[in-house]
Write a protein that holds these residues in place. Structure first.
Motif, PDB file in Angstrom:
ATOM      1  N   GLU A  36       2.920   0.417  -5.018  1.00 28.21           N
ATOM      2  CA  GLU A  36       1.897  -0.559  -4.657  1.00 28.21           C
ATOM      3  C   GLU A  36       1.967  -1.853  -5.464  1.00 28.21           C
TER       4      GLU A  36
ATOM      5  N   ARG B 183       0.836  -1.202   0.000  1.00 28.35           N
ATOM      6  CA  ARG B 183       0.000   0.000   0.000  1.00 28.35           C
ATOM      7  C   ARG B 183       0.869   1.250   0.000  1.00 28.35           C
ATOM      8  N   ASN B 184       0.306   2.334  -0.502  1.00 31.06           N
ATOM      9  CA  ASN B 184       1.042   3.589  -0.607  1.00 31.06           C
ATOM     10  C   ASN B 184       0.876   4.402   0.676  1.00 31.06           C
TER      11      ASN B 184
ATOM     12  N   ARG C 247       4.876   0.450   1.785  1.00 33.82           N
ATOM     13  CA  ARG C 247       5.199   0.466   0.364  1.00 33.82           C
ATOM     14  C   ARG C 247       5.990  -0.783  -0.038  1.00 33.82           C
TER      15      ARG C 247
END
Length: 570
Positions: free
Chosen positions: A373, A257-258, A265
């Motif tokens: 991502e 996920r960002n 990340r």
């Protein structure tokens, strides 16, 4: 370079890592830092994150080492120029045992006591997968006596062939039997509290885990196919080929996920999109894709140099906006300090970097930012289809079935790139681009090696390195067809190097170019243009960590010769 564990990703699952850092496996077994009893839904994500990190494409991840060996990447750690020591792989070896496998074994033992069979089945499949990867890299490893804590602080190194196939005395369970146990446990009824949220790979789906388990068996049978007769291999894989295997959407991978607080990340992005990127791109890997007009290039690579910008000088190797350092270069421009602002880096597809729109931009700045991502792929649907193509060609001797599997593998690999691009909000490849690559026939002014995979699979020029106005084509041999399958798998697998390295040692395909001192055409190692100096040999295996050989009295007394093969290599 300091190697550190990307532990923050564990917060994605709402848990804390029980251990991190470079710890010796045997020290951990003497005094395990992981909890002896905790909830299964906290143990599972720890094991999965560690698995993806230790095997994946990031600093200290085994894919970066093996991608460098296979000349897809080059970095300052020297493995791409065939340098390895007893300290080269200490971190991933240690962490696989002390974080991934220890926690995974707790899931099996505690889940069995609690009769949470979904957790147990998943952990058994993960255990089989990780140990298969470790055997493929190191050969003999602690397995049957490992992960027992203080009950056995000096486990023996089981033979590679016995880990795969089991021992005659029954003391070593085969990986195939372990997979079967996992599949059976997935079929048992259980409440499995929290599994849907804690399983970061398949969200607790027993159907998808079972597909993965069966596909893993197919992969492993194919890897050892040269140790058995064709009749035996056919009897092993035929039931699997007609079974419910991984399909589109079933890839065995870990998503990222960002977010930076906590930092979830893609860990490969964190280093390669810093102000001082870790990895450069292999010259011949890039240029082979360029010669074949491969539309995946802007997804695979990010050029910091703008396409229409001023020309770059004083770099080790330059081809338009592409800038790199060759492994073992004898040129004067090889320092990381001088290349950091210009070198081509991994892009969107492998690590969630920036899609290359031709405008360039310095990594570590707002001009070159990605969402980070992209998932860490481990075993994919397209890899399954490439495996089927190999089996149909080499074992079943069915060229038409091999070609059909190759076509689906190619299309699936392009679909996967487009999925990553769509999730990123980047442009996708058009159907015309994809079919144009797959079906492309090289003009008479170009070598047949620059044509599309189907043209190369079906026919080749008598001299594939020379363009002739009216070339006399002939049907390809089995080895030439296998080269096409394995080259395309090599390109599609960019971002996960462990299997690429294994495939090359098994098949001697695809042919790669290395320093002339290392070249051995009989092994698929072709010489480069002479501008590099090899340092060592292309290894059949990786070195064990020296510390483990010293600490464990039941370890091999010395390093295995890197020229000695894993049992499946023929």
């Amino acid at each position: 370079m300091k190697i550190q564990k990307i532990g923050a990703t564990l917060v994605l699952a709402g848990v804390l890592a029980a251990a991190s850092g470079c710890k010796d496996f045997y020290d951990v077994n003497k005094n395990p830092l992981s909890p002896t009893a905790t909830s299964l839904n906290t143990l599972l994500p720890v094991a999965q994150v560690s698995m993806a990190s230790d095997l994946g494409d990031n600093v200290g991840g085994l894919s970066q080492y093996t991608m460098a060996l296979m000349q897809q990447l080059y970095n300052t750690r020297g493995i791409g120029n065939f340098q390895q020591t007893g300290g080269s792989f200490g971190f991933p070896w240690s962490d696989l045992y002390s974080s991934m496998l220890v926690n995974n074994e707790l899931i099996i033992s505690q889940g069995t006591k609690e009769q949470q069979w979904g957790y147990v089945g998943i952990a058994q499949l993960q255990k089989a997968y990780v140990f298969s990867q470790m055997v493929d890299l190191w050969g003999d490893v602690p397995y049957s006596q490992a992960l027992k804590g203080v009950d056995n602080i000096a486990p023996r190194f089981d033979k590679d062939v016995e880990i795969y196939n089991g021992s005659s005395d029954g003391s070593v369970q085969s990986l195939f039997a372990l997979i079967d146990e996992g599949l059976a446990n997935l079929n048992k009824s259980a409440s499995n509290p929290g599994l849907t949220k804690s399983d970061l790979i398949y969200n607790g789906s027993p159907t998808k885990w079972a597909r993965f388990g069966r596909t893993l068996k197919l992969k492993l049978y194919n890897q050892i196919r040269k140790t058995n007769s064709n009749a035996t291999v056919i009897s092993q894989v035929s039931p699997l080929l007609s079974a419910d295997l991984m399909g589109d959407g079933d890839d065995f991978e870990l998503a990222y996920r960002n977010t930076t607080n906590p930092d979830n990340r893609n860990p490969g992005y964190i280093t390669d999109f810093s102000t001082n990127p870790e990895n450069r791109i292999g010259r011949y890997f890039y240029e082979d894709m360029l010669a074949k007009s491969d539309p995946r290039m802007p997804y695979y690579f990010f050029n910091q140099v703008a396409l229409a910008g001023p020309p770059v000088t004083q770099q080790d190797y330059i081809n338009g906006p592409f800038v790199t350092v060759r492994p073992g270069s004898t040129g004067q421009y090889t320092s990381s300090a001088s290349t950091a602002s210009f070198q081509t880096v991994q892009g969107l597809y492998p690590i969630g970097g920036k899609y290359d729109d031709g405008k360039g931009g310095k990594t570590g700045t707002t001009a070159a930012q990605g969402k980070a991502e992209a998932p860490q792929r481990m075993l994919t649907y397209y890899a399954r289809k490439f495996t089927e193509a190999e089996l149909q060609l080499t074992v079943f001797n069915d060229v038409n079935a091999a070609r059909a599997a190759l076509v689906e593998a190619l299309n699936a690999s392009f679909r996967k790139v487009n999925t990553v691009a769509t999730n990123d909000g980047s442009p996708v490849m058009t159907a015309a681009q994809i079919t144009g690559y797959i079906n492309r026939v090289a003009p008479n002014s170009q070598p047949i090696t620059n044509s599309g995979p189907l043209d190369r699979f079906d026919r080749t020029h008598d001299d594939p390195t020379t363009a002739v106005p009216n070339p006399p084509y002939r049907p390809t041999t089995l080895e030439e067809k296998l080269e096409v399958i394995m080259y395309e798998k090599y390109v599609a697998s960019f971002g996960y190097g462990v299997d690429v390295y294994t495939d090359f040692r098994r098949t001697k395909h695809p042919r790669i170019r290395v320093s002339q001192q290392v070249a051995d055409p009989s092994r698929g190692l072709l010489p480069d243009d002479g501008g590099t100096q090899g340092n060592g040999v292309f290894p059949h295996r990786l070195y064990y960590p020296t510390s483990d050989l010293i600490l464990n009295p039941n370890s091999p007394k010395t390093q295995k010769d890197v020229n000695s093969t894993i049992f499946w290599e023929r």
